[in-house]
Enzyme design. Sequence first.
Site, PDB file in Angstrom:
ATOM      1  N   ARG A 127     -13.700   0.447   4.901  1.00 49.83           N
ATOM      2  CA  ARG A 127     -12.697   0.687   6.065  1.00 49.83           C
ATOM      3  C   ARG A 127     -11.349   0.982   5.621  1.00 49.83           C
ATOM      4  O   ARG A 127     -10.622   1.863   6.213  1.00 49.83           O
ATOM      5  CB  ARG A 127     -12.617  -0.247   7.135  1.00 49.83           C
ATOM      6  CG  ARG A 127     -13.899  -0.293   8.012  1.00 49.83           C
ATOM      7  CD  ARG A 127     -14.281  -1.519   8.583  1.00 49.83           C
ATOM      8  NE  ARG A 127     -14.904  -2.140   7.449  1.00 49.83           N
ATOM      9  CZ  ARG A 127     -16.195  -2.301   7.046  1.00 49.83           C
ATOM     10  NH1 ARG A 127     -17.023  -1.674   7.805  1.00 49.83           N
ATOM     11  NH2 ARG A 127     -16.691  -2.830   6.060  1.00 49.83           N
ATOM     12  N   THR A 128     -10.822  -0.011   4.727  1.00 51.65           N
ATOM     13  CA  THR A 128      -9.431   0.050   4.513  1.00 51.65           C
ATOM     14  C   THR A 128      -9.101   1.263   3.760  1.00 51.65           C
ATOM     15  O   THR A 128      -8.138   2.049   4.175  1.00 51.65           O
ATOM     16  CB  THR A 128      -8.871  -1.246   3.789  1.00 51.65           C
ATOM     17  OG1 THR A 128      -9.269  -2.301   4.545  1.00 51.65           O
ATOM     18  CG2 THR A 128      -7.167  -1.207   3.548  1.00 51.65           C
ATOM     19  N   HIS A 172      -3.235  -9.511   4.216  1.00 53.51           N
ATOM     20  CA  HIS A 172      -3.832  -8.394   4.600  1.00 53.51           C
ATOM     21  C   HIS A 172      -3.168  -7.830   5.844  1.00 53.51           C
ATOM     22  O   HIS A 172      -3.885  -7.613   7.160  1.00 53.51           O
ATOM     23  CB  HIS A 172      -5.463  -8.570   4.841  1.00 53.51           C
ATOM     24  CG  HIS A 172      -6.209  -7.196   4.814  1.00 53.51           C
ATOM     25  ND1 HIS A 172      -5.728  -5.854   4.890  1.00 53.51           N
ATOM     26  CD2 HIS A 172      -7.467  -7.007   4.848  1.00 53.51           C
ATOM     27  CE1 HIS A 172      -6.788  -5.091   4.922  1.00 53.51           C
ATOM     28  NE2 HIS A 172      -7.888  -5.679   4.839  1.00 53.51           N
ATOM     29  N   ARG A 201      -4.890  -2.408  -2.971  1.00 55.73           N
ATOM     30  CA  ARG A 201      -5.694  -3.400  -2.876  1.00 55.73           C
ATOM     31  C   ARG A 201      -6.234  -4.185  -4.217  1.00 55.73           C
ATOM     32  O   ARG A 201      -6.388  -3.464  -5.097  1.00 55.73           O
ATOM     33  CB  ARG A 201      -7.061  -3.029  -2.160  1.00 55.73           C
ATOM     34  CG  ARG A 201      -8.162  -3.939  -2.238  1.00 55.73           C
ATOM     35  CD  ARG A 201      -9.323  -3.805  -1.516  1.00 55.73           C
ATOM     36  NE  ARG A 201      -8.934  -4.313   0.016  1.00 55.73           N
ATOM     37  CZ  ARG A 201      -9.496  -4.341   0.818  1.00 55.73           C
ATOM     38  NH1 ARG A 201     -10.803  -4.170   0.780  1.00 55.73           N
ATOM     39  NH2 ARG A 201      -9.341  -4.672   2.342  1.00 55.73           N
ATOM     40  N   LYS A 236      -9.822   1.306 -19.929  1.00 61.26           N
ATOM     41  CA  LYS A 236      -9.499   1.324 -21.652  1.00 61.26           C
ATOM     42  C   LYS A 236      -8.663   0.266 -21.637  1.00 61.26           C
ATOM     43  O   LYS A 236      -7.979   0.145 -22.883  1.00 61.26           O
ATOM     44  CB  LYS A 236      -8.767   2.599 -21.928  1.00 61.26           C
ATOM     45  CG  LYS A 236      -9.581   3.929 -21.583  1.00 61.26           C
ATOM     46  CD  LYS A 236      -8.952   4.968 -22.058  1.00 61.26           C
ATOM     47  CE  LYS A 236      -9.467   6.436 -21.488  1.00 61.26           C
ATOM     48  NZ  LYS A 236      -8.626   7.627 -21.916  1.00 61.26           N
TER      49      LYS A 236
HETATM   50  C1  NCD Z   1     -11.740  -7.838   4.536  1.00 57.77           C
HETATM   51  C2  NCD Z   1     -11.056  -7.692   3.262  1.00 57.77           C
HETATM   52  O1  NCD Z   1     -11.142  -7.061   2.521  1.00 57.77           O
HETATM   53  O2  NCD Z   1     -10.199  -8.667   3.371  1.00 57.77           O
HETATM   54  N1  NCD Z   1     -12.051  -6.566   4.933  1.00 57.77           N
HETATM   55  C3  NCD Z   1     -11.461  -5.241   5.468  1.00 57.77           C
HETATM   56  O3  NCD Z   1     -10.448  -5.171   4.809  1.00 57.77           O
HETATM   57  N2  NCD Z   1     -11.715  -5.071   6.774  1.00 57.77           N
HETATM   58  C4  NCD Z   1     -12.746  -8.821   4.912  1.00 57.77           C
HETATM   59  C5  NCD Z   1     -13.932  -9.010   4.072  1.00 57.77           C
HETATM   60  O4  NCD Z   1     -13.981  -8.563   3.025  1.00 57.77           O
HETATM   61  O5  NCD Z   1     -14.746  -9.953   4.469  1.00 57.77           O
END
Ligand code: NCD
Length: 305
Positions: free
Chosen positions: A54-55, A131, A103, A82
């Site tokens: 999703r993100t 987040h 991320r 590498k």
């Molecule tokens: C979450 C994350 O990656 O922190 N997912 C997200 O971004 N919607 C939650 C998770 O991984 O449980």
Amino acid sequence: MWKFRDVISILDYTRDELEHLFSVTDVILERSLDVGKPLDGKIVATAFIEPSTRTRLSFETAAKRLGAEVINLEPHLSSMAKGESLTDTLRMLDDYANLIVIRSPYEGSAKHAADVCEHPVINGGDGTQHHPTQAMIDLYTIRKLKGRIDGLEVGVLGDLKYGRAAASFIYGLTKFNVKRIWLISPEPLSPRPELMDRLKRMNVDFVKTENLEEAVEDLDILYVTRIQKERFPDPAEYEKLRGSYVITKKLLSRASEDLKVLHPLPRVDELSNDVDDTPYQAYFIQAKLGVPVRMALIGLVLGVF
Ligand code: NCD
């Protein structure tokens, strides 16, 4: 306020700034996401060195809907495979793109990226506590479904120690005047001391419990989270805690009929599919709202809204 500012933690934003983001999101939704192409000619880079559905895809969708082009770092296909450092990789992305979304599993990566890059950096989740864009979506979803955030009783259930979505959501709630926060987790997955300190410092009315039954009748919102298997230092510890909670339609029969269940997703076994077709289900709405909220965010950060 928002322009060219790095988005690192939800704690960096005032309530007014969040309300502004929500108003811009309202306009985007009113226009069915069709706001022209204000980012024509701009490039957004995603640097995700940890899995995401999703993100990453909603950031990519949001950027494209605004007319930007998107480049994706694929860590396993890039020179990181590498041995190139994240820092050098980020320097390149900074040369190529107008905005970088990162991320990473490591705490502090987004701040580090912001220090390395001249262009704005958005934290798409780093480590176990932050987040911020997920929290923005969560708060917006509640405001949209309930008309307000103030005065609500909110339960946050699951992995409150390692779950950055849960932690950021709770931090986000402290910007508003909720009636009460129920922190529901097995004792070993209680929130970090710094989060507990903030709740105390902000005089938030909260209850910490292992028992959802205690809270369920009073809740307006139940935010369910996955136990973060990949973040446990000891797999045996995860095995002990997995399956601690399973939210089912039957369990929710004692809740208010207006209860909304949120979940940042992905779900594993903590949220039964039988909730999907009930009026409690708000997690797919929440996921869908990821696009307009991120459109508003990218537009604000790049100064076109
Ligand atoms: C979450 C994350 O990656 O922190 N997912 C997200 O971004 N919607 C939650 C998770 O991984 O449980």
